[in-house]
Design an enzyme around this catalytic site. Structure first.
Site, short mmCIF file in Angstrom:
data_model
loop_
_atom_site.label_atom_id
_atom_site.label_comp_id
_atom_site.label_asym_id
_atom_site.label_seq_id
_atom_site.Cartn_x
_atom_site.Cartn_y
_atom_site.Cartn_z
N ASP A 340 0.44 -0.77 0.14
CA ASP A 340 0.12 -0.06 -0.30
C ASP A 340 1.03 1.49 0.32
OD1 ASP A 340 -3.09 0.41 1.06
OD2 ASP A 340 -1.67 2.30 1.35
N ILE A 341 0.43 2.09 -0.76
CA ILE A 341 1.11 3.54 -1.20
C ILE A 341 1.04 3.99 -0.08
CG2 ILE A 341 2.04 5.63 -2.50
CD1 ILE A 341 0.81 4.07 -4.91
N GLU A 384 -4.97 2.13 -3.71
CA GLU A 384 -3.77 2.55 -3.77
C GLU A 384 -2.63 1.24 -3.56
OE1 GLU A 384 -4.63 4.44 -0.79
OE2 GLU A 384 -5.40 3.89 -1.93
#
Length: 494
Positions: A340-341, A384
Protein backbone atom coordinates in the site's frame (compact mmCIF):
# COMPACT_ATOMS: atom_id res chain seq x y z
CA UNK A 1 -25.03 -6.75 -20.43
CA UNK A 2 -28.12 -4.67 -21.30
CA UNK A 3 -31.64 -6.08 -21.23
CA UNK A 4 -31.78 -5.91 -25.04
CA UNK A 5 -28.86 -8.34 -25.37
CA UNK A 6 -30.99 -11.07 -23.72
CA UNK A 7 -33.56 -10.81 -26.51
CA UNK A 8 -33.70 -12.92 -29.67
CA UNK A 9 -34.20 -9.80 -31.73
CA UNK A 10 -35.85 -6.39 -31.44
CA UNK A 11 -39.46 -6.78 -30.36
CA UNK A 12 -39.13 -10.52 -29.57
CA UNK A 13 -39.39 -12.39 -26.29
CA UNK A 14 -36.41 -12.66 -23.93
CA UNK A 15 -34.33 -15.82 -23.96
CA UNK A 16 -35.63 -18.49 -21.55
CA UNK A 17 -33.14 -20.38 -19.38
CA UNK A 18 -33.98 -23.53 -17.42
CA UNK A 19 -31.80 -23.91 -14.29
CA UNK A 20 -31.69 -27.47 -12.88
CA UNK A 21 -30.04 -27.82 -9.46
CA UNK A 22 -31.06 -29.56 -6.23
CA UNK A 23 -29.38 -26.86 -4.12
CA UNK A 24 -31.86 -24.03 -3.34
CA UNK A 25 -29.13 -21.46 -2.72
CA UNK A 26 -27.68 -22.04 -6.20
CA UNK A 27 -31.15 -21.74 -7.74
CA UNK A 28 -31.78 -18.45 -5.92
CA UNK A 29 -28.39 -17.00 -6.93
CA UNK A 30 -28.73 -17.96 -10.59
CA UNK A 31 -32.40 -16.87 -10.71
CA UNK A 32 -31.55 -13.43 -9.34
CA UNK A 33 -28.43 -12.89 -11.49
CA UNK A 34 -29.90 -14.14 -14.79
CA UNK A 35 -33.23 -12.36 -14.26
CA UNK A 36 -31.40 -9.08 -13.62
CA UNK A 37 -29.78 -9.49 -17.05
CA UNK A 38 -33.18 -9.71 -18.76
CA UNK A 39 -33.45 -13.48 -19.16
CA UNK A 40 -36.64 -15.40 -18.43
CA UNK A 41 -35.54 -17.96 -15.82
CA UNK A 42 -37.30 -21.20 -14.86
CA UNK A 43 -36.01 -23.37 -12.02
CA UNK A 44 -36.26 -27.10 -11.36
CA UNK A 45 -34.98 -28.92 -8.26
CA UNK A 46 -34.74 -32.29 -9.98
CA UNK A 47 -34.32 -33.90 -13.39
CA UNK A 48 -37.91 -35.15 -13.28
CA UNK A 49 -39.27 -31.63 -12.80
CA UNK A 50 -36.98 -30.40 -15.57
CA UNK A 51 -38.31 -33.04 -18.00
CA UNK A 52 -41.87 -32.10 -17.12
CA UNK A 53 -41.19 -28.45 -17.86
CA UNK A 54 -39.30 -29.18 -21.10
CA UNK A 55 -42.24 -31.24 -22.34
CA UNK A 56 -44.50 -28.20 -21.89
CA UNK A 57 -42.20 -25.40 -23.06
CA UNK A 58 -38.78 -25.65 -24.73
CA UNK A 59 -36.16 -23.40 -23.07
CA UNK A 60 -33.45 -21.65 -25.07
CA UNK A 61 -30.71 -22.94 -22.75
CA UNK A 62 -30.29 -25.34 -19.82
CA UNK A 63 -27.91 -24.77 -16.87
CA UNK A 64 -27.54 -28.25 -15.38
CA UNK A 65 -26.08 -29.63 -12.15
CA UNK A 66 -24.60 -33.16 -12.28
CA UNK A 67 -25.05 -34.56 -8.79
CA UNK A 68 -28.80 -34.94 -8.25
CA UNK A 69 -30.87 -37.76 -6.75
CA UNK A 70 -32.68 -40.33 -8.91
CA UNK A 71 -31.64 -39.00 -12.35
CA UNK A 72 -28.31 -37.15 -12.45
CA UNK A 73 -27.28 -34.38 -14.82
CA UNK A 74 -25.48 -36.71 -17.22
CA UNK A 75 -28.61 -38.83 -17.65
CA UNK A 76 -30.83 -35.79 -18.18
CA UNK A 77 -28.39 -34.41 -20.78
CA UNK A 78 -28.33 -37.77 -22.56
CA UNK A 79 -32.13 -37.83 -22.65
CA UNK A 80 -32.35 -34.30 -24.04
CA UNK A 81 -29.76 -35.01 -26.75
CA UNK A 82 -31.48 -38.23 -27.76
CA UNK A 83 -34.79 -36.44 -28.28
CA UNK A 84 -35.13 -34.80 -31.71
CA UNK A 85 -37.28 -32.06 -30.19
CA UNK A 86 -34.71 -31.06 -27.56
CA UNK A 87 -31.31 -32.06 -28.92
CA UNK A 88 -30.47 -28.56 -30.21
CA UNK A 89 -30.93 -26.89 -26.80
CA UNK A 90 -27.47 -25.78 -25.56
CA UNK A 91 -26.56 -27.29 -22.17
CA UNK A 92 -24.02 -25.82 -19.73
CA UNK A 93 -22.99 -28.02 -16.81
CA UNK A 94 -22.44 -26.42 -13.36
CA UNK A 95 -20.79 -28.93 -11.05
CA UNK A 96 -18.38 -29.45 -8.19
CA UNK A 97 -16.91 -32.33 -10.21
CA UNK A 98 -13.76 -30.80 -11.66
CA UNK A 99 -11.78 -33.79 -12.95
CA UNK A 100 -10.84 -34.01 -16.61
CA UNK A 101 -12.86 -37.23 -16.96
CA UNK A 102 -16.02 -35.45 -15.77
CA UNK A 103 -15.56 -32.64 -18.28
CA UNK A 104 -14.75 -35.04 -21.13
CA UNK A 105 -17.90 -37.02 -20.35
CA UNK A 106 -20.00 -33.85 -20.28
CA UNK A 107 -18.75 -32.65 -23.66
CA UNK A 108 -19.09 -36.18 -25.04
CA UNK A 109 -22.79 -36.11 -24.17
CA UNK A 110 -23.24 -32.88 -26.13
CA UNK A 111 -22.77 -30.08 -23.57
CA UNK A 112 -21.51 -26.77 -24.94
CA UNK A 113 -19.70 -25.70 -21.76
CA UNK A 114 -18.67 -26.80 -18.26
CA UNK A 115 -18.32 -24.44 -15.28
CA UNK A 116 -16.83 -25.74 -12.04
CA UNK A 117 -18.43 -24.92 -8.68
CA UNK A 118 -18.05 -22.78 -6.74
CA UNK A 119 -18.64 -20.54 -9.72
CA UNK A 120 -18.24 -16.80 -10.19
CA UNK A 121 -21.59 -15.42 -11.29
CA UNK A 122 -19.82 -12.97 -13.63
CA UNK A 123 -18.26 -15.93 -15.45
CA UNK A 124 -21.63 -17.70 -15.70
CA UNK A 125 -23.26 -14.58 -17.17
CA UNK A 126 -20.40 -14.10 -19.63
CA UNK A 127 -20.52 -17.70 -20.82
CA UNK A 128 -24.32 -17.70 -21.14
CA UNK A 129 -24.17 -14.54 -23.23
CA UNK A 130 -21.33 -15.97 -25.35
CA UNK A 131 -23.21 -19.18 -26.14
CA UNK A 132 -26.38 -17.30 -27.04
CA UNK A 133 -24.35 -15.13 -29.41
CA UNK A 134 -22.61 -18.20 -30.84
CA UNK A 135 -25.99 -19.92 -31.28
CA UNK A 136 -27.35 -16.90 -33.12
CA UNK A 137 -24.26 -16.70 -35.35
CA UNK A 138 -24.47 -20.43 -36.09
CA UNK A 139 -28.11 -20.01 -37.07
CA UNK A 140 -27.18 -17.19 -39.43
CA UNK A 141 -24.37 -19.24 -40.94
CA UNK A 142 -26.66 -22.23 -41.43
CA UNK A 143 -29.21 -20.01 -43.12
CA UNK A 144 -26.55 -18.61 -45.41
CA UNK A 145 -25.26 -22.11 -46.12
CA UNK A 146 -28.75 -23.25 -47.09
CA UNK A 147 -29.05 -20.24 -49.35
CA UNK A 148 -25.74 -21.07 -51.02
CA UNK A 149 -26.67 -24.71 -51.44
CA UNK A 150 -30.00 -23.71 -52.91
CA UNK A 151 -28.27 -21.37 -55.31
CA UNK A 152 -25.80 -24.09 -56.26
CA UNK A 153 -28.65 -26.53 -56.86
CA UNK A 154 -30.36 -24.01 -59.09
CA UNK A 155 -27.15 -23.63 -61.08
CA UNK A 156 -26.92 -27.39 -61.50
CA UNK A 157 -30.48 -27.54 -62.83
CA UNK A 158 -29.71 -24.75 -65.25
CA UNK A 159 -26.61 -26.57 -66.51
CA UNK A 160 -28.61 -29.77 -67.07
CA UNK A 161 -31.38 -27.94 -68.95
CA UNK A 162 -29.03 -25.98 -71.16
CA UNK A 163 -26.50 -28.76 -71.74
CA UNK A 164 -27.40 -28.91 -75.48
CA UNK A 165 -26.84 -25.24 -76.09
CA UNK A 166 -23.19 -24.47 -75.42
CA UNK A 167 -23.42 -20.91 -76.71
CA UNK A 168 -26.37 -20.03 -74.46
CA UNK A 169 -24.72 -21.77 -71.51
CA UNK A 170 -21.53 -19.76 -72.01
CA UNK A 171 -23.50 -16.53 -71.98
CA UNK A 172 -25.22 -17.49 -68.76
CA UNK A 173 -21.96 -18.56 -67.07
CA UNK A 174 -20.07 -15.49 -68.19
CA UNK A 175 -22.72 -13.29 -66.59
CA UNK A 176 -21.81 -14.61 -63.12
CA UNK A 177 -19.33 -12.84 -60.89
CA UNK A 178 -18.27 -16.12 -59.28
CA UNK A 179 -16.07 -18.54 -61.18
CA UNK A 180 -17.93 -21.59 -62.59
CA UNK A 181 -16.30 -24.58 -64.23
CA UNK A 182 -17.11 -28.19 -65.12
CA UNK A 183 -14.44 -30.89 -64.91
CA UNK A 184 -14.59 -34.41 -66.26
CA UNK A 185 -12.84 -37.35 -64.67
CA UNK A 186 -9.96 -38.95 -66.58
CA UNK A 187 -9.80 -42.65 -65.72
CA UNK A 188 -7.12 -45.30 -66.31
CA UNK A 189 -7.74 -48.82 -67.64
CA UNK A 190 -8.64 -50.03 -64.15
CA UNK A 191 -11.34 -47.37 -63.90
CA UNK A 192 -9.56 -45.28 -61.27
CA UNK A 193 -9.56 -41.48 -61.59
CA UNK A 194 -6.07 -40.24 -62.31
CA UNK A 195 -6.83 -36.65 -63.35
CA UNK A 196 -9.55 -34.01 -63.72
CA UNK A 197 -9.61 -31.93 -66.87
CA UNK A 198 -11.39 -28.66 -67.62
CA UNK A 199 -14.49 -29.24 -69.72
CA UNK A 200 -15.98 -25.78 -69.83
CA UNK A 201 -16.16 -22.71 -67.63
CA UNK A 202 -16.86 -19.02 -67.50
CA UNK A 203 -14.67 -15.96 -67.94
CA UNK A 204 -14.57 -15.17 -64.21
CA UNK A 205 -12.74 -18.42 -63.45
CA UNK A 206 -10.52 -18.23 -66.54
CA UNK A 207 -9.54 -14.62 -65.80
CA UNK A 208 -8.57 -15.69 -62.30
CA UNK A 209 -5.74 -17.85 -63.75
CA UNK A 210 -4.88 -15.43 -66.56
CA UNK A 211 -6.33 -17.53 -69.39
CA UNK A 212 -9.42 -17.62 -71.57
CA UNK A 213 -12.07 -20.36 -71.26
CA UNK A 214 -11.06 -21.74 -74.65
CA UNK A 215 -7.39 -21.97 -73.62
CA UNK A 216 -8.32 -24.01 -70.54
CA UNK A 217 -10.19 -26.77 -72.40
CA UNK A 218 -8.63 -30.16 -71.46
CA UNK A 219 -6.31 -28.38 -68.99
CA UNK A 220 -5.48 -30.49 -65.90
CA UNK A 221 -6.79 -29.48 -62.48
CA UNK A 222 -3.51 -27.92 -61.29
CA UNK A 223 -3.38 -25.65 -64.34
CA UNK A 224 -7.03 -24.63 -63.95
CA UNK A 225 -6.40 -23.65 -60.32
CA UNK A 226 -3.35 -21.49 -61.09
CA UNK A 227 -1.58 -20.46 -57.87
CA UNK A 228 -4.08 -22.26 -55.62
CA UNK A 229 -2.93 -25.56 -54.06
CA UNK A 230 -4.43 -28.59 -55.82
CA UNK A 231 -3.14 -31.67 -53.96
CA UNK A 232 -5.94 -31.86 -51.39
CA UNK A 233 -8.56 -30.81 -53.92
CA UNK A 234 -7.75 -33.74 -56.21
CA UNK A 235 -8.65 -36.23 -53.46
CA UNK A 236 -11.75 -34.23 -52.52
CA UNK A 237 -12.91 -34.11 -56.15
CA UNK A 238 -12.63 -37.93 -56.29
CA UNK A 239 -14.96 -38.16 -53.27
CA UNK A 240 -17.48 -35.86 -54.99
CA UNK A 241 -17.57 -38.06 -58.09
CA UNK A 242 -17.25 -41.53 -56.57
CA UNK A 243 -19.29 -41.04 -53.39
CA UNK A 244 -21.78 -38.45 -54.70
CA UNK A 245 -20.74 -36.01 -51.97
CA UNK A 246 -21.10 -32.26 -52.14
CA UNK A 247 -18.00 -30.20 -51.39
CA UNK A 248 -17.53 -26.87 -49.64
CA UNK A 249 -13.87 -25.94 -49.21
CA UNK A 250 -11.82 -22.81 -48.51
CA UNK A 251 -8.70 -22.15 -50.59
CA UNK A 252 -5.84 -19.80 -49.73
CA UNK A 253 -4.19 -18.70 -52.95
CA UNK A 254 -0.96 -16.71 -52.98
CA UNK A 255 -0.21 -14.85 -56.23
CA UNK A 256 3.49 -14.03 -56.50
CA UNK A 257 4.19 -10.59 -55.01
CA UNK A 258 0.52 -9.99 -54.20
CA UNK A 259 -1.70 -10.19 -51.14
CA UNK A 260 -2.99 -13.77 -50.63
CA UNK A 261 -6.63 -14.30 -51.58
CA UNK A 262 -9.24 -16.56 -49.99
CA UNK A 263 -11.76 -18.44 -52.11
CA UNK A 264 -14.69 -20.67 -51.28
CA UNK A 265 -14.96 -23.63 -53.65
CA UNK A 266 -18.23 -25.57 -53.84
CA UNK A 267 -18.56 -28.66 -56.03
CA UNK A 268 -21.23 -31.25 -56.87
CA UNK A 269 -21.21 -34.33 -59.08
CA UNK A 270 -22.27 -33.88 -62.71
CA UNK A 271 -22.20 -37.04 -64.80
CA UNK A 272 -18.74 -38.60 -64.60
CA UNK A 273 -17.29 -35.35 -63.38
CA UNK A 274 -18.33 -32.33 -61.38
CA UNK A 275 -19.31 -28.70 -61.56
CA UNK A 276 -17.52 -26.25 -59.25
CA UNK A 277 -18.03 -22.68 -58.15
CA UNK A 278 -15.16 -20.42 -57.04
CA UNK A 279 -16.16 -17.44 -54.88
CA UNK A 280 -13.81 -14.73 -53.62
CA UNK A 281 -14.28 -14.51 -49.83
CA UNK A 282 -11.13 -12.50 -49.07
CA UNK A 283 -13.06 -9.57 -47.62
CA UNK A 284 -15.14 -11.89 -45.44
CA UNK A 285 -11.99 -13.62 -44.10
CA UNK A 286 -10.41 -10.25 -43.35
CA UNK A 287 -13.48 -9.26 -41.32
CA UNK A 288 -13.37 -12.58 -39.43
CA UNK A 289 -9.64 -12.16 -38.73
CA UNK A 290 -10.23 -8.64 -37.46
CA UNK A 291 -13.05 -9.87 -35.22
CA UNK A 292 -10.80 -12.60 -33.81
CA UNK A 293 -8.06 -10.05 -33.11
CA UNK A 294 -10.58 -7.74 -31.44
CA UNK A 295 -11.87 -10.58 -29.26
CA UNK A 296 -8.28 -11.43 -28.26
CA UNK A 297 -7.64 -7.77 -27.34
CA UNK A 298 -10.84 -7.64 -25.30
CA UNK A 299 -9.80 -10.76 -23.42
CA UNK A 300 -6.50 -9.08 -22.50
CA UNK A 301 -8.25 -5.87 -21.46
CA UNK A 302 -10.71 -7.87 -19.35
CA UNK A 303 -7.81 -9.12 -17.22
CA UNK A 304 -5.78 -5.89 -17.12
CA UNK A 305 -6.02 -2.78 -15.00
CA UNK A 306 -6.56 0.11 -17.40
CA UNK A 307 -4.44 2.61 -15.49
CA UNK A 308 -1.38 0.62 -14.43
CA UNK A 309 -1.37 -2.11 -17.12
CA UNK A 310 -0.83 -4.83 -14.51
CA UNK A 311 -3.45 -7.49 -13.74
CA UNK A 312 -6.74 -6.30 -12.29
CA UNK A 313 -8.47 -7.55 -9.13
CA UNK A 314 -10.71 -9.99 -11.00
CA UNK A 315 -7.79 -11.63 -12.81
CA UNK A 316 -5.83 -11.79 -9.55
CA UNK A 317 -8.66 -13.48 -7.63
CA UNK A 318 -9.11 -16.08 -10.36
CA UNK A 319 -5.37 -16.79 -10.58
CA UNK A 320 -4.97 -16.95 -6.79
CA UNK A 321 -7.79 -19.50 -6.54
CA UNK A 322 -6.32 -21.64 -9.32
CA UNK A 323 -2.78 -21.54 -7.94
CA UNK A 324 -3.97 -22.32 -4.42
CA UNK A 325 -5.69 -25.49 -5.65
CA UNK A 326 -2.72 -26.47 -7.82
CA UNK A 327 -0.17 -26.00 -5.06
CA UNK A 328 -2.41 -27.79 -2.55
CA UNK A 329 -2.11 -30.89 -4.72
CA UNK A 330 1.66 -30.44 -4.97
CA UNK A 331 2.12 -29.49 -1.28
CA UNK A 332 4.23 -26.53 -2.38
CA UNK A 333 4.30 -23.10 -0.69
CA UNK A 334 2.59 -20.00 -2.01
CA UNK A 335 3.39 -16.47 -0.85
CA UNK A 336 1.42 -13.25 -0.99
CA UNK A 337 2.74 -9.72 -0.68
CA UNK A 338 0.23 -6.93 -0.06
CA UNK A 339 1.51 -3.42 -0.65
CA UNK A 340 0.00 0.00 0.00
CA UNK A 341 1.39 3.43 -0.97
CA UNK A 342 2.00 5.42 2.19
CA UNK A 343 -0.06 8.59 2.70
CA UNK A 344 -1.47 8.40 -0.81
CA UNK A 345 -4.56 10.45 0.05
CA UNK A 346 -2.30 13.30 1.18
CA UNK A 347 -0.29 12.90 -2.04
CA UNK A 348 -3.48 13.21 -4.10
CA UNK A 349 -4.69 16.20 -2.10
CA UNK A 350 -1.37 18.03 -2.55
CA UNK A 351 -0.54 17.14 -6.15
CA UNK A 352 -3.88 16.35 -7.78
CA UNK A 353 -5.40 13.15 -9.13
CA UNK A 354 -3.62 13.33 -12.50
CA UNK A 355 -0.22 13.17 -10.78
CA UNK A 356 -1.66 10.58 -8.41
CA UNK A 357 -2.49 8.40 -11.41
CA UNK A 358 1.07 8.81 -12.70
CA UNK A 359 2.35 7.80 -9.27
CA UNK A 360 0.28 4.59 -9.43
CA UNK A 361 1.67 3.80 -12.88
CA UNK A 362 5.28 4.37 -11.80
CA UNK A 363 4.84 2.24 -8.66
CA UNK A 364 3.29 -0.57 -10.72
CA UNK A 365 6.22 -0.40 -13.18
CA UNK A 366 8.73 -0.54 -10.31
CA UNK A 367 7.05 -3.59 -8.77
CA UNK A 368 6.81 -5.34 -12.15
CA UNK A 369 10.51 -4.70 -12.78
CA UNK A 370 11.30 -6.84 -9.72
CA UNK A 371 8.71 -9.60 -10.16
CA UNK A 372 9.84 -11.32 -13.37
CA UNK A 373 9.07 -15.04 -13.12
CA UNK A 374 6.39 -16.19 -15.58
CA UNK A 375 4.27 -17.79 -12.84
CA UNK A 376 4.35 -14.71 -10.58
CA UNK A 377 1.64 -12.06 -10.81
CA UNK A 378 1.52 -8.35 -9.99
CA UNK A 379 -1.99 -6.90 -9.66
CA UNK A 380 -3.64 -3.70 -8.67
CA UNK A 381 -5.74 -4.89 -5.73
CA UNK A 382 -7.72 -1.69 -5.32
CA UNK A 383 -7.04 2.06 -5.07
CA UNK A 384 -3.39 2.48 -4.09
CA UNK A 385 -3.05 -1.15 -2.97
CA UNK A 386 -1.08 -3.75 -4.93
CA UNK A 387 -0.78 -7.54 -4.59
CA UNK A 388 2.10 -9.81 -5.58
CA UNK A 389 1.49 -13.56 -5.87
CA UNK A 390 4.54 -15.84 -5.71
CA UNK A 391 3.86 -19.56 -6.32
CA UNK A 392 6.50 -22.07 -5.20
CA UNK A 393 7.97 -19.43 -2.85
CA UNK A 394 8.41 -19.70 0.94
CA UNK A 395 8.34 -16.84 3.44
CA UNK A 396 12.09 -16.20 3.20
CA UNK A 397 12.00 -16.00 -0.57
CA UNK A 398 8.95 -13.72 -0.49
CA UNK A 399 10.69 -11.48 2.04
CA UNK A 400 13.64 -11.07 -0.35
CA UNK A 401 11.28 -10.09 -3.15
CA UNK A 402 9.51 -7.62 -0.87
CA UNK A 403 12.85 -6.02 0.10
CA UNK A 404 13.74 -5.71 -3.60
CA UNK A 405 10.40 -4.05 -4.27
CA UNK A 406 10.94 -1.65 -1.38
CA UNK A 407 14.38 -0.82 -2.75
CA UNK A 408 12.99 -0.21 -6.25
CA UNK A 409 10.31 2.12 -4.84
CA UNK A 410 12.91 4.06 -2.85
CA UNK A 411 14.71 4.89 -6.10
CA UNK A 412 11.59 6.38 -7.68
CA UNK A 413 11.63 10.14 -8.20
CA UNK A 414 8.42 11.77 -9.45
CA UNK A 415 8.22 14.99 -11.43
CA UNK A 416 5.77 16.83 -9.14
CA UNK A 417 5.19 20.51 -8.26
CA UNK A 418 6.05 19.92 -4.58
CA UNK A 419 9.45 18.74 -3.40
CA UNK A 420 7.97 16.86 -0.45
CA UNK A 421 6.05 14.62 -2.90
CA UNK A 422 8.96 13.67 -5.14
CA UNK A 423 9.57 10.38 -3.34
CA UNK A 424 6.90 7.86 -2.49
CA UNK A 425 7.16 4.95 -0.11
CA UNK A 426 5.43 1.63 0.20
CA UNK A 427 4.34 -0.53 3.11
CA UNK A 428 4.46 -4.27 2.45
CA UNK A 429 2.90 -7.20 4.31
CA UNK A 430 4.19 -10.69 3.51
CA UNK A 431 2.51 -14.03 4.24
CA UNK A 432 3.28 -17.57 3.11
CA UNK A 433 1.53 -20.92 3.44
CA UNK A 434 1.53 -24.44 2.12
CA UNK A 435 -2.12 -24.89 1.07
CA UNK A 436 -3.92 -27.66 2.88
CA UNK A 437 -6.99 -28.59 4.88
CA UNK A 438 -5.86 -26.68 7.96
CA UNK A 439 -4.79 -23.58 6.05
CA UNK A 440 -7.27 -21.75 3.87
CA UNK A 441 -6.89 -19.14 1.17
CA UNK A 442 -8.76 -16.64 3.33
CA UNK A 443 -6.17 -17.19 6.05
CA UNK A 444 -3.37 -16.31 3.63
CA UNK A 445 -5.15 -13.11 2.62
CA UNK A 446 -5.86 -12.19 6.23
CA UNK A 447 -2.26 -12.77 7.34
CA UNK A 448 -0.85 -10.67 4.50
CA UNK A 449 -3.38 -7.95 5.25
CA UNK A 450 -2.53 -8.02 8.95
CA UNK A 451 1.18 -7.78 8.17
CA UNK A 452 0.45 -4.78 5.96
CA UNK A 453 -1.59 -3.25 8.79
CA UNK A 454 1.37 -3.51 11.15
CA UNK A 455 3.74 -2.07 8.56
CA UNK A 456 1.47 0.96 8.15
CA UNK A 457 1.09 1.25 11.91
CA UNK A 458 4.84 1.42 12.43
CA UNK A 459 5.23 4.40 10.11
CA UNK A 460 5.27 2.74 6.71
CA UNK A 461 8.16 2.34 4.27
CA UNK A 462 8.91 -1.14 5.59
CA UNK A 463 8.33 -4.86 5.14
CA UNK A 464 6.48 -6.88 7.78
CA UNK A 465 6.38 -10.66 7.74
CA UNK A 466 3.44 -12.67 9.05
CA UNK A 467 3.81 -15.92 11.05
CA UNK A 468 0.93 -18.37 11.71
CA UNK A 469 -1.15 -17.61 14.79
CA UNK A 470 0.11 -19.38 17.89
CA UNK A 471 3.84 -18.98 17.16
CA UNK A 472 6.31 -17.84 19.79
CA UNK A 473 6.76 -14.31 18.29
CA UNK A 474 5.81 -11.48 20.61
CA UNK A 475 3.76 -8.91 18.76
CA UNK A 476 2.31 -5.69 20.07
CA UNK A 477 -0.03 -3.19 18.54
CA UNK A 478 -2.02 -5.77 16.62
CA UNK A 479 -5.34 -5.38 18.37
CA UNK A 480 -8.13 -7.52 16.97
CA UNK A 481 -6.30 -8.18 13.72
CA UNK A 482 -3.70 -10.39 15.45
CA UNK A 483 -6.30 -13.14 15.66
CA UNK A 484 -5.42 -14.15 12.10
CA UNK A 485 -1.66 -13.62 12.06
CA UNK A 486 1.18 -12.45 14.23
CA UNK A 487 4.24 -10.59 13.01
CA UNK A 488 7.63 -12.23 13.13
CA UNK A 489 9.62 -9.19 11.95
CA UNK A 490 9.28 -5.77 10.34
CA UNK A 491 12.17 -4.41 8.31
CA UNK A 492 12.34 -0.72 7.50
CA UNK A 493 13.89 0.57 4.29
CA UNK A 494 17.14 2.28 5.07
Amino acid sequence: MSYDSALVGQGERPKEILVVDDTPSNLRLLLQALSSEGYLVRCAKSAALALSRVERVLPDMVLLDIRMPQMNGYELCQWLKANARTREIPIIFLSVLNDVEDKVRAFGLGAVDYIAKPFHIEEVLARVEYHFQAQQLQSQLQSENRRLHQKNAEQQRSLAQMGQSYSLLSQVLDSLADGIAAFWAVRNQQGDIEEFEWLLGNAAWANRVGRSPAELVRAPLAEALGDCPSDDLFDLFIQVVEQHESLQYELLCGPSGEIPLWFELMASRLGDGLVARLKDITQYKQVVTQMQATIAELQVLNAQDGLTQVANRRAFDQYLQAEWLRLARMREPISLIMGDIDQFKRFNDLCGHAIGDECLRRVAEAIASVVKRPADMVARYGGEEFAILLPHTDLQGAAQVAEQVLSAISRLRLDVPRADCEQVSLSLGVASQVPGVARTLDTLLAEADTALYFAKGQGGNRVCLAAPAGSSSDVSGGGGRAETAELAVCDEEE
